[in-house]
Design a protein around this motif. Structure first.
Motif, mmCIF file in Angstrom:
data_model
loop_
_atom_site.group_PDB
_atom_site.id
_atom_site.type_symbol
_atom_site.label_atom_id
_atom_site.label_comp_id
_atom_site.label_asym_id
_atom_site.label_seq_id
_atom_site.Cartn_x
_atom_site.Cartn_y
_atom_site.Cartn_z
ATOM 1 N N ASP A 1 0.850 -1.179 0.000
ATOM 2 C CA ASP A 1 0.000 0.000 0.000
ATOM 3 C C ASP A 1 0.893 1.238 0.000
ATOM 4 O O ASP A 1 2.078 1.154 0.345
ATOM 5 C CB ASP A 1 -0.942 0.001 1.209
ATOM 6 C CG ASP A 1 -0.209 0.184 2.532
ATOM 7 O OD1 ASP A 1 0.193 1.333 2.830
ATOM 8 O OD2 ASP A 1 -0.023 -0.809 3.255
ATOM 9 N N GLU B 1 3.386 6.488 -9.509
ATOM 10 C CA GLU B 1 2.287 5.547 -9.357
ATOM 11 C C GLU B 1 1.912 5.380 -7.879
ATOM 12 O O GLU B 1 0.719 5.301 -7.539
ATOM 13 C CB GLU B 1 2.679 4.194 -9.956
ATOM 14 C CG GLU B 1 1.658 3.083 -9.777
ATOM 15 C CD GLU B 1 0.304 3.376 -10.425
ATOM 16 O OE1 GLU B 1 -0.678 2.718 -10.061
ATOM 17 O OE2 GLU B 1 0.241 4.282 -11.291
ATOM 18 N N ARG C 1 -0.009 8.401 -6.936
ATOM 19 C CA ARG C 1 -1.354 8.356 -7.527
ATOM 20 C C ARG C 1 -2.271 7.481 -6.677
ATOM 21 O O ARG C 1 -3.408 7.879 -6.349
ATOM 22 C CB ARG C 1 -1.288 7.811 -8.951
ATOM 23 C CG ARG C 1 -2.654 7.801 -9.683
ATOM 24 C CD ARG C 1 -2.615 6.960 -10.939
ATOM 25 N NE ARG C 1 -2.379 5.555 -10.654
ATOM 26 C CZ ARG C 1 -3.317 4.725 -10.196
ATOM 27 N NH1 ARG C 1 -4.565 5.161 -9.956
ATOM 28 N NH2 ARG C 1 -3.035 3.458 -9.965
ATOM 29 N N ARG C 2 -1.775 6.300 -6.307
ATOM 30 C CA ARG C 2 -2.582 5.397 -5.482
ATOM 31 C C ARG C 2 -2.858 6.010 -4.122
ATOM 32 O O ARG C 2 -3.972 5.885 -3.577
ATOM 33 C CB ARG C 2 -1.878 4.045 -5.328
ATOM 34 C CG ARG C 2 -1.811 3.236 -6.603
ATOM 35 C CD ARG C 2 -1.388 1.792 -6.355
ATOM 36 N NE ARG C 2 0.001 1.652 -5.969
ATOM 37 C CZ ARG C 2 0.413 1.160 -4.808
ATOM 38 N NH1 ARG C 2 -0.473 0.798 -3.878
ATOM 39 N NH2 ARG C 2 1.706 1.039 -4.530
ATOM 40 N N GLY D 1 -3.012 9.201 -3.444
ATOM 41 C CA GLY D 1 -3.968 10.294 -3.616
ATOM 42 C C GLY D 1 -5.384 9.786 -3.773
ATOM 43 O O GLY D 1 -6.330 10.349 -3.199
ATOM 44 N N GLU D 2 -5.555 8.731 -4.550
ATOM 45 C CA GLU D 2 -6.896 8.180 -4.779
ATOM 46 C C GLU D 2 -7.493 7.576 -3.513
ATOM 47 O O GLU D 2 -8.705 7.629 -3.303
ATOM 48 C CB GLU D 2 -6.833 7.120 -5.879
ATOM 49 C CG GLU D 2 -6.590 7.695 -7.266
ATOM 50 C CD GLU D 2 -6.570 6.629 -8.343
ATOM 51 O OE1 GLU D 2 -6.605 5.418 -7.973
ATOM 52 O OE2 GLU D 2 -6.539 6.987 -9.539
ATOM 53 N N SER D 3 -6.646 6.993 -2.676
ATOM 54 C CA SER D 3 -7.142 6.383 -1.435
ATOM 55 C C SER D 3 -7.347 7.409 -0.325
ATOM 56 O O SER D 3 -7.932 7.092 0.712
ATOM 57 C CB SER D 3 -6.154 5.314 -0.958
ATOM 58 O OG SER D 3 -4.933 5.917 -0.534
ATOM 59 N N GLY D 4 -6.851 8.625 -0.544
ATOM 60 C CA GLY D 4 -6.978 9.653 0.483
ATOM 61 C C GLY D 4 -5.846 9.645 1.487
ATOM 62 O O GLY D 4 -5.846 10.438 2.438
ATOM 63 N N ARG E 1 -1.618 13.646 -0.124
ATOM 64 C CA ARG E 1 -2.009 14.830 -0.875
ATOM 65 C C ARG E 1 -1.809 14.546 -2.367
ATOM 66 O O ARG E 1 -1.061 13.646 -2.753
ATOM 67 C CB ARG E 1 -1.193 16.039 -0.437
ATOM 68 C CG ARG E 1 0.302 15.810 -0.571
ATOM 69 C CD ARG E 1 1.128 16.806 0.200
ATOM 70 N NE ARG E 1 1.060 18.144 -0.358
ATOM 71 C CZ ARG E 1 1.628 19.205 0.205
ATOM 72 N NH1 ARG E 1 2.277 19.072 1.359
ATOM 73 N NH2 ARG E 1 1.556 20.380 -0.362
ATOM 74 N N ALA E 2 -2.431 15.341 -3.199
ATOM 75 C CA ALA E 2 -2.427 15.042 -4.631
ATOM 76 C C ALA E 2 -1.539 15.964 -5.456
ATOM 77 O O ALA E 2 -1.598 15.940 -6.684
ATOM 78 C CB ALA E 2 -3.863 15.092 -5.161
ATOM 79 N N ARG F 1 -2.366 18.343 3.990
ATOM 80 C CA ARG F 1 -3.150 18.965 2.930
ATOM 81 C C ARG F 1 -2.885 20.467 2.897
ATOM 82 O O ARG F 1 -2.787 21.113 3.925
ATOM 83 C CB ARG F 1 -4.653 18.742 3.157
ATOM 84 C CG ARG F 1 -5.062 17.290 3.202
ATOM 85 C CD ARG F 1 -4.900 16.625 1.825
ATOM 86 N NE ARG F 1 -5.550 15.329 1.756
ATOM 87 C CZ ARG F 1 -4.990 14.189 2.132
ATOM 88 N NH1 ARG F 1 -3.763 14.198 2.617
ATOM 89 N NH2 ARG F 1 -5.632 13.053 2.020
#
Length: 230
Positions: free
Chosen positions: A102, A158, A161-162, A164-167, A170-171, A228
């Motif tokens: 993860d 990558e 990205r993972r 960021g998508e899972s929260g 930060r993105a 954030r």
């Protein structure tokens, strides 16, 4: 003795029952590795300008002609040392197979690996310092270097990205900047361990302090990725 006799005279007679001597096989790869290791030590200790081919050959216990045969001149040998150093750390990073973890665990492992690589190979920061004194002119000429770094940046991208998508993360993180931060946290501690120990009056090579520093490096990176922007 006639001329013909003189030409055929030096004949070595073998003892009865003795086996003929066979030429000792040359292990080219082993010799090349010894030369590369010796060159690395010489460049790290003496810098590029101060390093001498004679000294490298002596360290490797190799014939200087053989050194030139395998690597060419001093500049080519130094470039080979640089490339080998980067290949070594990139290979270690590749073996981490971070995609199976993860995002948080993946970053944790990357930070720890980078820190430990510098710690286990204190010559690496010294070699980087030597090349920086050369303004990176040899690194610029090595065609394989960009290809070695591209997969690492792609893998970090990558992971981010993972995350960021899972929260979890930060993105807005640049993977290149992230890696520079990760490397810096390990590099500075190892490359300046002696002077920092003098300044703060503590032996930073102690295992407990090394563990503390590694844990803090991991925490600093993860805290940044979890923060954030307002």
């Amino acid at each position: 003795m006639t001329q013909g006799q003189a030409e055929t005279a030096p004949v070595t007679r073998r003892r009865k029952g003795a086996t003929p001597a066979t030429p000792r096989p040359r292990d080219a790869e082993k010799t090349k590795a010894l030369i590369l290791k010796a060159a690395r030590d010489e460049f790290c200790e003496q810098g590029f300008n101060g390093a001498r081919v004679d000294a490298i050959a002596a360290r490797a216990k190799a014939n200087k002609r053989l050194l030139y045969h395998y690597y060419g001149n001093k500049e080519a040998l130094y470039s080979a040392v640089l490339l080998d150093a980067y290949r070594e750390i990139r290979q270690g990073e590749k073996q981490l197979t971070l995609s199976q973890y993860d995002p948080v665990e993946a970053v944790d492992r990357m930070v720890r690996f980078t820190f430990r690589h510098f710690l286990a190979n204190p010559w690496f920061p010294r070699l980087l310092a030597v090349e920086n004194l050369q303004n990176g002119r040899f690194l610029k000429q090595i065609e394989d270097i960009p290809a070695l770094h591209s997969p690492l940046v792609a893998e970090l991208r990558e992971i981010l990205r993972r995350g960021g998508e899972s929260g979890a993360f930060r993105a807005d993180v640049d993977p290149m900047q992230l890696y520079i931060s990760i490397a810096g946290l390990g590099y500075f501690y190892v490359s300046n361990m002696t002077t920092l120990s003098v300044i703060f009056g503590r032996d930073l090579s102690q295992f407990a302090l090394i563990q503390e520093r590694e844990a803090q490096a991991v925490q600093m990176v993860l805290d940044y990725l979890r923060t954030r922007r307002p």
